[in-house]
Design a protein around this motif. Structure first.
Motif, PDB file in Angstrom:
ATOM      1  N   GLY A  15       0.819  -1.203   0.000  1.00 43.19           N
ATOM      2  CA  GLY A  15       0.000   0.000   0.000  1.00 43.19           C
ATOM      3  C   GLY A  15       0.856   1.257   0.000  1.00 43.19           C
ATOM      4  O   GLY A  15       0.577   2.215  -0.727  1.00 43.19           O
ATOM      5  N   ARG A  16       1.905   1.252   0.815  1.00 44.73           N
ATOM      6  CA  ARG A  16       2.812   2.399   0.874  1.00 44.73           C
ATOM      7  C   ARG A  16       3.492   2.614  -0.474  1.00 44.73           C
ATOM      8  O   ARG A  16       3.565   3.735  -0.973  1.00 44.73           O
ATOM      9  N   ASP A  17       3.964   1.516  -1.077  1.00 41.87           N
ATOM     10  CA  ASP A  17       4.646   1.628  -2.368  1.00 41.87           C
ATOM     11  C   ASP A  17       3.706   2.137  -3.460  1.00 41.87           C
ATOM     12  O   ASP A  17       4.102   2.931  -4.319  1.00 41.87           O
ATOM     13  N   GLN A  18       2.453   1.699  -3.417  1.00 38.82           N
ATOM     14  CA  GLN A  18       1.477   2.173  -4.408  1.00 38.82           C
ATOM     15  C   GLN A  18       1.209   3.664  -4.239  1.00 38.82           C
ATOM     16  O   GLN A  18       1.118   4.396  -5.231  1.00 38.82           O
ATOM     17  N   LEU A  19       1.090   4.113  -2.989  1.00 42.91           N
ATOM     18  CA  LEU A  19       0.886   5.548  -2.756  1.00 42.91           C
ATOM     19  C   LEU A  19       2.083   6.356  -3.217  1.00 42.91           C
ATOM     20  O   LEU A  19       1.930   7.419  -3.821  1.00 42.91           O
ATOM     21  N   ARG A  20       3.274   5.871  -2.921  1.00 44.43           N
ATOM     22  CA  ARG A  20       4.479   6.575  -3.359  1.00 44.43           C
ATOM     23  C   ARG A  20       4.520   6.706  -4.876  1.00 44.43           C
ATOM     24  O   ARG A  20       4.837   7.769  -5.410  1.00 44.43           O
ATOM     25  N   GLU A  21       4.205   5.621  -5.574  1.00 38.05           N
ATOM     26  CA  GLU A  21       4.219   5.650  -7.037  1.00 38.05           C
ATOM     27  C   GLU A  21       3.148   6.597  -7.573  1.00 38.05           C
ATOM     28  O   GLU A  21       3.394   7.376  -8.495  1.00 38.05           O
ATOM     29  N   LYS A  22       1.962   6.542  -6.966  1.00 39.48           N
ATOM     30  CA  LYS A  22       0.863   7.412  -7.396  1.00 39.48           C
ATOM     31  C   LYS A  22       1.267   8.881  -7.279  1.00 39.48           C
ATOM     32  O   LYS A  22       1.094   9.659  -8.228  1.00 39.48           O
ATOM     33  N   TYR A  23       1.811   9.263  -6.149  1.00 36.77           N
ATOM     34  CA  TYR A  23       2.156  10.665  -5.938  1.00 36.77           C
ATOM     35  C   TYR A  23       3.422  11.068  -6.679  1.00 36.77           C
ATOM     36  O   TYR A  23       3.580  12.226  -7.047  1.00 36.77           O
ATOM     37  N   ARG A  24       4.305  10.109  -6.964  1.00 33.89           N
ATOM     38  CA  ARG A  24       5.461  10.417  -7.801  1.00 33.89           C
ATOM     39  C   ARG A  24       4.995  10.779  -9.205  1.00 33.89           C
ATOM     40  O   ARG A  24       5.462  11.756  -9.809  1.00 33.89           O
ATOM     41  N   LEU A  25       4.041  10.010  -9.732  1.00 36.36           N
ATOM     42  CA  LEU A  25       3.495  10.302 -11.063  1.00 36.36           C
ATOM     43  C   LEU A  25       2.758  11.643 -11.074  1.00 36.36           C
ATOM     44  O   LEU A  25       2.865  12.410 -12.035  1.00 36.36           O
ATOM     45  N   LEU A  26       2.018  11.936  -9.994  1.00 37.35           N
ATOM     46  CA  LEU A  26       1.329  13.224  -9.920  1.00 37.35           C
ATOM     47  C   LEU A  26       2.321  14.381  -9.876  1.00 37.35           C
ATOM     48  O   LEU A  26       2.101  15.412 -10.519  1.00 37.35           O
ATOM     49  N   ARG A  27       3.417  14.231  -9.126  1.00 38.90           N
ATOM     50  CA  ARG A  27       4.437  15.286  -9.076  1.00 38.90           C
ATOM     51  C   ARG A  27       5.057  15.497 -10.440  1.00 38.90           C
ATOM     52  O   ARG A  27       5.302  16.632 -10.861  1.00 38.90           O
ATOM     53  N   GLU A  28       5.284  14.385 -11.150  1.00 39.61           N
ATOM     54  CA  GLU A  28       5.871  14.478 -12.488  1.00 39.61           C
ATOM     55  C   GLU A  28       4.920  15.211 -13.443  1.00 39.61           C
ATOM     56  O   GLU A  28       5.339  16.093 -14.191  1.00 39.61           O
ATOM     57  N   LYS A  29       3.633  14.866 -13.398  1.00 39.87           N
ATOM     58  CA  LYS A  29       2.645  15.553 -14.246  1.00 39.87           C
ATOM     59  C   LYS A  29       2.576  17.035 -13.900  1.00 39.87           C
ATOM     60  O   LYS A  29       2.475  17.882 -14.788  1.00 39.87           O
ATOM     61  N   HIS A  30       2.628  17.334 -12.619  1.00 41.25           N
ATOM     62  CA  HIS A  30       2.577  18.725 -12.167  1.00 41.25           C
ATOM     63  C   HIS A  30       3.781  19.493 -12.681  1.00 41.25           C
ATOM     64  O   HIS A  30       3.660  20.625 -13.154  1.00 41.25           O
ATOM     65  N   ARG A  31       4.957  18.890 -12.594  1.00 43.55           N
ATOM     66  CA  ARG A  31       6.187  19.532 -13.062  1.00 43.55           C
ATOM     67  C   ARG A  31       6.115  19.794 -14.568  1.00 43.55           C
ATOM     68  O   ARG A  31       6.481  20.877 -15.038  1.00 43.55           O
ATOM     69  N   VAL A  32       5.620  18.820 -15.322  1.00 43.85           N
ATOM     70  CA  VAL A  32       5.485  18.990 -16.776  1.00 43.85           C
ATOM     71  C   VAL A  32       4.496  20.120 -17.082  1.00 43.85           C
ATOM     72  O   VAL A  32       4.753  20.956 -17.953  1.00 43.85           O
ATOM     73  N   ALA A  33       3.384  20.146 -16.357  1.00 44.80           N
ATOM     74  CA  ALA A  33       2.385  21.199 -16.589  1.00 44.80           C
ATOM     75  C   ALA A  33       2.960  22.577 -16.263  1.00 44.80           C
ATOM     76  O   ALA A  33       2.721  23.536 -17.003  1.00 44.80           O
ATOM     77  N   GLU A  34       3.707  22.682 -15.167  1.00 45.37           N
ATOM     78  CA  GLU A  34       4.328  23.967 -14.827  1.00 45.37           C
ATOM     79  C   GLU A  34       5.294  24.420 -15.916  1.00 45.37           C
ATOM     80  O   GLU A  34       5.318  25.594 -16.284  1.00 45.37           O
ATOM     81  N   ASN A  35       6.098  23.500 -16.421  1.00 45.36           N
ATOM     82  CA  ASN A  35       7.041  23.843 -17.485  1.00 45.36           C
ATOM     83  C   ASN A  35       6.304  24.292 -18.739  1.00 45.36           C
ATOM     84  O   ASN A  35       6.727  25.235 -19.412  1.00 45.36           O
ATOM     85  N   GLN A  36       5.217  23.613 -19.057  1.00 49.15           N
ATOM     86  CA  GLN A  36       4.453  23.977 -20.243  1.00 49.15           C
ATOM     87  C   GLN A  36       3.822  25.362 -20.073  1.00 49.15           C
ATOM     88  O   GLN A  36       3.832  26.178 -21.000  1.00 49.15           O
ATOM     89  N   ILE A  37       3.293  25.644 -18.903  1.00 49.17           N
ATOM     90  CA  ILE A  37       2.712  26.962 -18.629  1.00 49.17           C
ATOM     91  C   ILE A  37       3.776  28.035 -18.755  1.00 49.17           C
ATOM     92  O   ILE A  37       3.547  29.100 -19.342  1.00 49.17           O
ATOM     93  N   ARG A  38       4.955  27.761 -18.215  1.00 47.45           N
ATOM     94  CA  ARG A  38       6.055  28.730 -18.288  1.00 47.45           C
ATOM     95  C   ARG A  38       6.429  28.999 -19.744  1.00 47.45           C
ATOM     96  O   ARG A  38       6.625  30.145 -20.141  1.00 47.45           O
TER      97      ARG A  38
END
Length: 75
Positions: A22-45
């Motif tokens: 469960g912990r590993d799944q949460l870590r992976e889920k939020y790692r992917l969300l952080r990555e998507k967020h970072r990509v979106a921020e770069n695109q906005i910039r």
């Protein structure tokens, strides 16, 4: 809320494995969300920078056009 491991019916190794999964799944889920967020921020910039560049170019072109109109009216 905290229970002793002996209070569970399942063997401890299964409980621990379940919690780790469960912990590993949460870590992976939020790692992917952080990555998507970072990509979106770069695109906005990038879009903001491009929009600013085009706005400046349009303002310069408009000023040049107004100057040409003024020179034509004088002649």
């Amino acid at each position: 809320m905290s229970k002793e491991i002996s209070e569970y019916k399942s063997p401890p190794h299964k409980i621990i494995a379940f919690l780790k999964d469960g912990r590993d799944q949460l870590r992976e889920k939020y790692r992917l969300l952080r990555e998507k967020h970072r990509v979106a921020e770069n695109q906005i910039r990038a879009v903001t920078k491009s929009r600013e560049s085009w706005r400046i170019r349009a303002e310069i072109a408009e000023m040049e056009l107004n100057e040409l109109k003024k020179t034509l009216k004088l002649n």
